[in-house]
Scaffold this active site. Sequence first.
Site, short mmCIF file in Angstrom:
data_model
loop_
_atom_site.label_atom_id
_atom_site.label_comp_id
_atom_site.label_asym_id
_atom_site.label_seq_id
_atom_site.Cartn_x
_atom_site.Cartn_y
_atom_site.Cartn_z
N CYS A 257 14.71 -5.26 -24.57
CA CYS A 257 15.52 -6.45 -24.29
C CYS A 257 16.99 -6.20 -24.63
CB CYS A 257 14.95 -7.67 -25.00
SG CYS A 257 15.65 -9.21 -24.39
N ARG B 11 14.81 -14.67 -22.35
CA ARG B 11 16.19 -14.56 -21.85
C ARG B 11 16.47 -13.09 -21.50
NH1 ARG B 11 20.23 -18.41 -23.52
NH2 ARG B 11 21.54 -16.65 -24.07
N HIS C 177 9.28 -7.74 -24.58
CA HIS C 177 9.13 -7.52 -26.02
C HIS C 177 7.74 -7.02 -26.39
CE1 HIS C 177 12.99 -9.23 -27.03
NE2 HIS C 177 12.76 -10.16 -26.13
N GLU D 142 6.91 -5.64 -28.95
CA GLU D 142 6.70 -5.82 -30.39
C GLU D 142 6.12 -7.19 -30.73
OE1 GLU D 142 9.49 -6.05 -28.82
OE2 GLU D 142 10.85 -7.51 -29.74
#
Lengths: 295, 205
Positions: free
Chosen positions: B91, B149, B184, B186
Amino acid sequence: MTKGRSTGTFPVKRGLAEMMKGGVIMDVVTAEQAKIAEDAGAVAVMALERVPADIRRDGGVARMSDPEMIEGIKAAVSIPVMAKVRIGHFVEAQIIQALGVDFIDESEVLTPADEAHHIDKFAFDVPFVCGATNLGEALRRISEGAAMIRSKGEAGTGNVVEAVRHLRSIIGDMKRLTMADEPELFDWAKKLQAPLPLVQEIAETGKLPVPLFCAGGLATPADAALAMQLGAESVFVGSGIFKSDDPSPRAKAIVEATTHFNDADILAKVSRGLGAPMTGIAMDEINQRYAERGW
Amino acid sequence: MPNGAGDTSTTTGLRVGVLALQGAFEAHQERLIEIGVDAPLIRTPLDLETVDAVVLPGGESTTMSRLLTTSGLFDALEDRFAEGMPVFGTCAGMILCAADVLDGRSDQRGFDLIDLTVRRNGYGRQLESFESDINVAGLDEPFHAVFIRAPFVERIGDDVEILASLDGVAVLVRNQRCTVAAFHPELTNDVRLHEIFVSSLKTSH
């Protein structure tokens, strides 16, 4: 087969809160202040008409900000924009969501609209942050759908003492929960007035299922680092920046202090020559404690 | 949760630093530790000295760009990247690695490690953030990806390999030294993408 896109889910709401960790969210009342905040490295701005220190001074009913003002701030910066609604005022929340704001703060700084009910935050696609003074309050807000908790502190005072009290209370009780056995957890759930499954989850993990940020009275880089060392994952700074003598360097210093909260040499360096912080008020000088709002 | 390829039962002896100026760095650290990788947090140039590779996590790219400069880490990282240190960026980390960034701030700095043009917040604001399964090259089962986002990949250079796309837009790509995701990995308890990155280190180690 792969599933299609889903928006407004809890992981997506919580995800934005995760991205704000280790950062500073700053209160701003104009587009110009929003730019100063973004330039300083804020991870988000809170758009509102008056900072809490002014709400405290002016008295009267404090409500959601004018949509025009919020849109001006949205247009001025590229970082996420938050806005406040009154506790329980779900129509203000509907309006803020319609404006495309990134995060809603159901905030005790505004005058509550409902003395018994908070907003059903699962009914919205936009994520919510709510304040809490203790673990029970935090868990009630999470059970209503909050994607982020902030310790309340006492907004608009420039005095960190209440923020410390609330953080210690929330984190201290989480530590105690990890040592409790199963029958004790039933009693904890009763005392905290919180759902048992959430209490059991915290006993297992030792932390909230959403990020825990700190707010209310932070005014210096040292205050921000104190909150972080006590276990907050990010900080909100309201009146503390734009009520100080020289907002831009102070904002930058607080951003540095939040990242390097464990490095006293860096903290000493960034704390130099910032001019006067906001004057601040002692707790026995205030007649309205915002932290008592919320149920 | 599906577990992908690679031996995760023993420690690897690798040290993968996680840039910890701001953002979701702890989640990356947890995933790396789960697969037996030592994952120190990086906040100063000194922290960088002993790592074999680095993860640039999600967060606010404007905030990170500023803190990279003030901490001295921008130059320190640039030196290590010039020596060929591998990087995994997610990101905001993708934005920091991309050759060209649209809708960034004029003073925003990046490392220019992979030939991509990305548009910051290109999928929209938070209300347009989403989760979706994606198919990743080399993985049997779909990967559940959370996009917050997220940056939107508008152009891909010839030497860039696409590992996953969503509706025709690349979301996970890599070149020799740099792997970047618009989402993401993670944030889900699925370590397969971290495993892919770490196994690429073992082959080049």
